[in-house]
Design a protein around this motif. Structure first.
Motif, PDB file in Angstrom:
ATOM      1  N   GLU A  85       9.636  14.924  -9.825  1.00  0.00           N
ATOM      2  CA  GLU A  85       9.967  15.212 -11.221  1.00  0.00           C
ATOM      3  C   GLU A  85       8.875  16.042 -11.875  1.00  0.00           C
ATOM      4  N   VAL A  86       7.622  15.564 -11.680  1.00  0.00           N
ATOM      5  CA  VAL A  86       6.509  16.197 -12.372  1.00  0.00           C
ATOM      6  C   VAL A  86       6.247  17.595 -11.822  1.00  0.00           C
ATOM      7  N   LEU A  87       6.359  17.728 -10.507  1.00  0.00           N
ATOM      8  CA  LEU A  87       6.155  19.029  -9.899  1.00  0.00           C
ATOM      9  C   LEU A  87       7.153  20.029 -10.473  1.00  0.00           C
ATOM     10  N   MET A  88       8.345  19.571 -10.675  1.00  0.00           N
ATOM     11  CA  MET A  88       9.389  20.445 -11.194  1.00  0.00           C
ATOM     12  C   MET A  88       9.158  20.724 -12.688  1.00  0.00           C
ATOM     13  N   LEU A  89       8.743  19.698 -13.423  1.00  0.00           N
ATOM     14  CA  LEU A  89       8.647  19.822 -14.882  1.00  0.00           C
ATOM     15  C   LEU A  89       7.419  20.615 -15.314  1.00  0.00           C
ATOM     16  N   THR A  90       6.249  20.216 -14.865  1.00  0.00           N
ATOM     17  CA  THR A  90       5.023  20.852 -15.359  1.00  0.00           C
ATOM     18  C   THR A  90       4.171  21.421 -14.241  1.00  0.00           C
TER      19      THR A  90
ATOM     20  N   ILE B 147      14.344  15.331  -8.386  1.00  0.00           N
ATOM     21  CA  ILE B 147      14.119  16.774  -8.451  1.00  0.00           C
ATOM     22  C   ILE B 147      15.027  17.404  -9.509  1.00  0.00           C
ATOM     23  N   ILE B 148      16.222  16.834  -9.668  1.00  0.00           N
ATOM     24  CA  ILE B 148      17.129  17.359 -10.694  1.00  0.00           C
ATOM     25  C   ILE B 148      16.673  16.904 -12.078  1.00  0.00           C
ATOM     26  N   VAL B 149      16.233  15.649 -12.148  1.00  0.00           N
ATOM     27  CA  VAL B 149      15.714  15.166 -13.428  1.00  0.00           C
ATOM     28  C   VAL B 149      14.616  16.101 -13.921  1.00  0.00           C
ATOM     29  N   GLY B 150      13.723  16.473 -12.992  1.00  0.00           N
ATOM     30  CA  GLY B 150      12.651  17.392 -13.370  1.00  0.00           C
ATOM     31  C   GLY B 150      13.196  18.713 -13.881  1.00  0.00           C
ATOM     32  N   SER B 151      14.218  19.241 -13.196  1.00  0.00           N
ATOM     33  CA  SER B 151      14.785  20.525 -13.624  1.00  0.00           C
ATOM     34  C   SER B 151      15.408  20.423 -15.011  1.00  0.00           C
ATOM     35  N   ILE B 152      16.178  19.366 -15.229  1.00  0.00           N
ATOM     36  CA  ILE B 152      16.827  19.232 -16.540  1.00  0.00           C
ATOM     37  C   ILE B 152      15.785  19.201 -17.633  1.00  0.00           C
ATOM     38  N   TRP B 153      14.779  18.366 -17.431  1.00  0.00           N
ATOM     39  CA  TRP B 153      13.781  18.202 -18.497  1.00  0.00           C
ATOM     40  C   TRP B 153      12.942  19.463 -18.661  1.00  0.00           C
ATOM     41  N   LYS B 154      12.756  20.184 -17.577  1.00  0.00           N
ATOM     42  CA  LYS B 154      12.029  21.450 -17.712  1.00  0.00           C
ATOM     43  C   LYS B 154      12.804  22.391 -18.635  1.00  0.00           C
TER      44      LYS B 154
END
Lengths: 278, 292, 83, 478
Positions: B228-233, B115-122
């Protein structure tokens, strides 16, 4: 292998490390930047550092509780899965159990389930079925430890099996001949030899449990909430508190980082172990 | 000498735990998958629907599209991870100063929650204000917009996954490479084999099981990627990154389409198990006689 | 870690000792050696695959899914018996 | 966040001073009424917004002190909050005694009889009725939580989605002159869609020409998150005269024009094209923006005007730790098509989204009496002013007149006055029990429109058809 000057390698690794570290560096940048400045022309170099998010995170007793839950749940789960996995692998390795290859494959399939849809049955089981009077497994640490077994136990078995298989069978046979009980053979002969492999399994299952979000978010409410679910409190309709999330993330990194660097040596040793035997 | 009973006792905890927390929920999902059930439909209760959900699934364009992008995602992500992971593992084979230090750094992404990985990349890729689009724009004039370009979003999710999980592959392959016996390599060098030939004919076959095992774990995990994906896109733009995990999430969470969502999950689990089983029996099992 | 499968064949060799009682394994037409559970599993896999494909391609033509089920059942019986 | 804490503390002081003075005679009631429930622990779930955090940090401890009933409030994300409340009520586990109900989900909950009738419950148990609590004191927003005149949720937050503009830019002489020169009329907040577009075009061009990080409008146009769907159907389409998402409940839930709906009507198509144009000239991050990013974009000074959720408007205007444009935000009614204002005044239509939420009492709760006391507690006039200052929201009519709220209103540039005077022109989500289901079914098509994979006209046609299909399969459309 070939003797070459090591510097090209060092250079190469500095470059790779830069790529690896950049997102983590960026996490840090987010944690020390006010949100409206994140929404402007970005700059690779930090302009100024604002520790406010950190002081807020440190001063928040709820988050400390979450941290404690995370530590207990992931450690408990890692120990449990590694122990069970070790027993299971020993059984699969040394006994001629009927259908053991099927059992092995079947245990692995538990990791394949798409998590979202399993939340409802797990919720129902935890609240309605697995209960003693008023006590249910929902929102308890032990409940989470058991639930995490569904994806960590397969992983532990998958990882440990070659290690246990790699211990020469002659060793236990000799111990049996000397009159040791099966239990003694496991704990005193096989266990010490498997230690590096067990360390790897322990650490990786710990990491998986530490990072899990979806199950924890649904199956905990007050008492067993973990840090990753705590993060979701900062994604709201009135603004996502990126800075606080990042600061918490940095904190979640610390225990993991300590554990990881301490056992780093064992990881490679543990991974290597079984193979060298072959 | 030792009885099989003891073996079963050792296996029992695993079987019991997995039965109560893995198999029973699965059976419930299968049960639900034969029902029409949306708690906010005009009839909010479970209605037996036979194979109706499955009939619908095979014609469901959104589901099939999701399956398609998932397969593409898993293929490219896992392939890249294995190749990059192998090269990095190979680069760790030589001795150089600070090796342990670099190895620790390289494993860092592993310990960051998805979930954090997703946030960072977002935040790194948000159009115009993320650092990556900014650098691309100012250096090569390329306009990266993961909110508009399906290809860009797809590639960014792959890069994110590669960044996150390559260390796992590297670690496992280091272990495999370290354990290789030196003799065949020396022999080959004496015979004058080229680097490529050595890799193709000696290294690869010897590390193949390790590679397959890694692929196996990565395949399982990549197929169920959600956080990750939910957070990113959020699955966008459009449905470009609506991978199957995300699709199921949206189907059973906001849409509360429990019956149909369960049916999709059953089909996905079926496909995953079959794929993994083929991989497992095809690549690993024939190397030894099967016993049971 | 995952990769431990790399040596799964080697340790198994160690297992290949007298301790392992020979289980009668008939070799059927399937390319791999199987026990009854494997064959049941294969049958179920085929049944599900057939049903899904049937829903998609054949049922719209008017043929009932039960035809597929009967074929799958026959196939299953054959696989389990002869596999 | 920090400001929230600071505000919380000052407000706690204020609340303690004024609250205790006002409610002094009332303490006896709370202690007495709660006597049988002492030691009970109530569990609530809500989204972690400032109003909820105020309950968690200030009101719940206060309540515990007076009654001995502990209130644990679980704050979580938007998705999770719904999922958890629904799972609990659906399965009848009774974990929660208090659940957050957003205005748009209430009809789904009512349709399932998930909620306790608060009015009736208090009538049945007069000993629990506090003299300071009266559901007639709520603003008209409480009507959204009523069924047959009975209240099912105690309103705890209410906002308007309003038109925000940058006063500093709109009053800049140089900009004004340039605008006049380019367009021939004065620069002032828009009242029609054409004016809005003109201003937006002007500022985007101005930003580009002067190499500024400035664009003409915000757009909540995430291509993978329902926020974009909401912006269009709740805030844009109504201003063009397409109400209730274009679905006509009286005509068998028709969505297509063919069956009597309006989802793919010409008005809706015009609205969508208008909005898509704004999206194109909005800051590039709009394609990844939900409500929270839109607010941050505006707070970062990247947009000259835009539609911003009221709960964010307040912190953008006042919180210097989160916003660069404090004191510079002007508020106005959304721009409208001709006729929409008349519709809104006559009650036929509305000019924008009246957002907010309430706390409800699930029927599955095991501590209904204690929970009722708590709901009454947060519904009293006495606790409102401090709450309104800490987390700008007003749910009781009396709150508007409290001195600290009036001060706040000045600081917020008249935001509360607007809520008070114009609130009636706005409306909440239509009373559909299938809210999330239709949204989720049609959203993928909407995302495709946003990415340009499908044209806006064709896309809306498809969405309307899809909405009807979903309603049929849910069993609402016969």
């Amino acid at each position: 292998m070939k003797k070459k000057t090591p510097w090209p390698y060092v250079f190469f690794w500095v470059l790779i490390s830069f790529l690896t570290l950049f997102p983590i560096y960026w996490l840090f940048v987010i944690s020390v930047t006010p949100s409206f400045e994140l929404f402007s022309t970005p700059s690779v170099i930090l302009q100024h550092v604002d520790w406010q998010n950190y002081t807020e995170v440190i001063g928040n007793p709820t988050l400390r509780g979450y941290m404690m839950n995370s530590l207990l749940i992931s450690s408990g789960n890692a120990i449990l899965t590694t122990t069970f996995g070790f027993f299971a692998c020993y059984a699969l390795s040394r006994f001629n159990l009927s259908g053991k290859e099927s059992i092995f494959f079947w245990t692995i399939t538990n990791r394949m389930a798409p998590p979202a849809v399993f939340l409802l049955p797990l919720f129902l089981l935890l609240t309605k079925v697995y209960r003693i009077e008023g006590f249910t497994l929902l929102d308890t640490r032990i409940g989470m430890i058991l639930v995490y077994c569904t994806f960590n136990l397969p992983f532990a078995i998958w990882t440990l099996r070659p290690t246990v298989d790699g211990i020469p069978k002659e060793l236990d046979e000799a111990a049996f001949v000397d009159g040791a009980s099966p239990w003694k053979v496991i704990t005193e002969v096989v266990f010490p030899l498997c230690r590096p492999g067990l360390a790897v399994t322990l650490i990786l299952t710990w990491v998986f449990a530490w990072n899990e979000y979806l199950l924890a978010a649904t199956l905990t409410n007050f008492n067993a909430r973990t840090l990753t679910t705590g993060l979701s409190e900062y994604v709201t309709t009135t603004g996502t508190a990126w800075g606080i999330m990042a600061a918490i993330s940095i904190f979640t990194l610390i225990p993991a980082l300590i554990v990881f660097s301490v056992v780093q040596r064992h990881i490679v040793a543990g991974l290597t172990f079984g193979a060298v035997k072959g | 000498m030792k009885s099989n009973t003891f073996g079963w006792i050792l296996l029992a905890p695993t079987i019991v735990v997995l039965f109560f927390f893995g198999v029973l929920p699965f059976l419930y999902v299968v049960y639900v998958s034969f029902h029409q059930w949306n708690p906010f439909a005009a009839n909010p209760y479970m209605i037996y629907n036979g194979a109706g959900n499955f009939r619908q699934i095979v014609f469901d364009g959104a589901f099939l599209a999701s399956l398609g992008v998932t397969v593409a995602f898993v293929f490219f992500a896992v392939l890249t991870e294995v190749i990059v992971g192998y090269l990095l593992a190979q680069a760790f084979m030589s001795d150089f100063p600070g090796k342990a230090f670099f190895r620790t750094i390289h494993t860092l992404p592993l310990i960051i929650a998805p979930i954090i990985v997703g946030s960072i990349w977002k935040l790194m890729t948000t159009p115009s204000i993320g650092i990556i689009p900014h650098l691309l724009q100012s250096s090569v004039g390329f306009d990266l917009n993961i909110g508009q370009s399906a290809a860009a979003a797809f590639i960014i999710t792959i890069i994110m996954d590669v960044w996150h999980w390559t260390p796992l592959v590297t670690l496992t392959l280091i272990a495999a490479l370290v354990s290789l016996p030196p003799d065949p390599f020396e022999q080959a060098q004496i015979d004058g084999a080229g680097k490529w030939q050595i890799f193709w004919h000696i290294t690869l076959p010897m590390i193949a099981p390790a590679v397959m095992a890694t692929v196996f774990i990565r395949l399982m995990d990549a197929l169920r990627i959600v956080d990750e994906v939910l957070m990113l896109t959020g699955g966008g733009p459009g449905s470009a990154t609506r991978y199957i995990g995300v699709h199921i999430f949206r189907e059973v969470f906001p849409r509360t389409n429990y019956g149909y969502g369960s049916a999709i999950s059953v089909v996905v689990l079926y496909l995953t198990i079959v794929a993994c089983w083929l991989l497992y029996t095809g690549m690993l099992a024939p190397r030894k006689p099967r016993k049971s | 870690m995952a990769s431990k499968m790399e040596n799964i064949d080697k340790p198994i060799d160690i297992l290949d000792d007298a301790n392992a009682p020979p289980i009668a394994e008939k070799s059927g037409f399937l390319p791999i050696e199987t026990n009854w559970f494997d064959r049941l599993f294969i049958s179920v896999v085929i049944w599900v695959a057939m049903s899904l494909l049937w829903f998609r391609f054949i049922e719209p033509l008017g043929l009932s899914i039960w035809i597929s089920n009967v074929i799958a059942l026959a196939l299953a019986a054959f696989i389990i018996a002869k596999g | 966040m920090n400001v929230r804490v600071k505000l919380g503390v000052t407000v706690l002081a204020v609340a303690l001073m004024s609250g205790t003075a006002l409610a002094a005679g009332n303490d006896d009631f709370w202690a007495k009424a709660a006597e049988p429930y002492k030691g009970v622990v109530l569990h609530g779930v809500t989204e972690s917004t400032p109003p909820s955090n105020y309950i968690k940090d200030v009101l719940a401890p206060e309540f515990e002190k007076k009654t001995g009933i502990k209130v644990d409030i679980e704050t979580t994300s938007w998705d999770q909050m719904y999922d958890k409340a629904i799972k609990d009520m659906e399965a009848g586990t009774g974990i929660y005694d208090v659940v957050y109900i957003e205005q748009d989900i209430i009809y789904s909950y009512l349709a399932r009889n998930f909620l306790t009738d608060i009015t009736k419950a208090l009538k049945d148990k007069p000993e629990l009725k506090a003299s300071t609590y009266d559901d007639a004191k709520f603003t008209s927003f409480a009507n959204y939580f009523k069924q047959d005149g009975d209240l099912y949720g105690v309103p705890m937050e209410a906002f308007l989605k309003i038109y925000c503009y940058r006063k500093d830019l709109f009053n800049d002489p140089e900009i004004k002159a340039a605008f006049k020169k380019q367009t021939g009329h004065d620069l002032k907040p828009a009242t029609t869609h054409e004016e809005y577009t003109e201003i937006a075009d002007f500022f985007t061009k101005w930003g580009k020409d002067h190499n500024l990080q400035l664009w003409g409008s915000t757009a909540q146009a995430h291509t993978g998150h329902p926020a974009s769907w909401y912006e269009f159907f709740e805030s844009v389409a109504p201003t063009f005269g397409v109400y209730s998402w274009g679905i006509d409940a009286s005509k068998n839930y028709a969505a297509t024009v063919e069956h009597g709906g309006a989802m793919n009507s010409d008005k809706a198509k015009a609205a969508l094209k208008w909005w898509l144009h704004l999206r194109d000239i909005a800051p590039p991050e709009s394609a990844q923006s939900t409500w929270s990013e839109v607010a941050t974009t505006f707070a970062a000074g990247r947009a000259a005007q835009g539609l911003v959720y009221g709960e964010n408007a307040a912190w953008i205007e006042t919180d210097t730790s989160k916003s660069k444009v404090t004191g510079q935000v002007g508020f106005a009614l959304p721009t409208l098509s001709p006729g929409v204002m008349d519709d809104a005044k006559s009650g036929k239509g509305y000019v924008g989204y009246y957002d907010g939420g309430a706390f409800g009492l699930p029927v599955t709760s095991k501590n209904k009496e204690a929970a009722l006391l708590f709901l009454e507690y947060i519904g009293q006039d006495e606790v409102q002013p401090g709450w309104a200052v800490a987390a700008p929201r007003i749910t009781n009519t009396a709150t508007f007149d409290a001195p600290e709220v009036k001060d706040m209103d000045v600081k917020l540039g008249g935001f509360y006055t607007m809520l008070k005077d114009e609130g009636k022109l706005f409306a909440g989500a239509p009373p559909y029990p299938f809210h999330a289901q239709v949204r989720e079914a049609t959203a993928p098509i909407f995302y495709d429109i946003l990415t340009g994979k499908i044209g806006p006209d064709e896309g809306l046609d498809k969405m309307a058809a899809k909405a009807e299909e979903e309603l049929t399969s849910l069993g609402y459309r016969k």
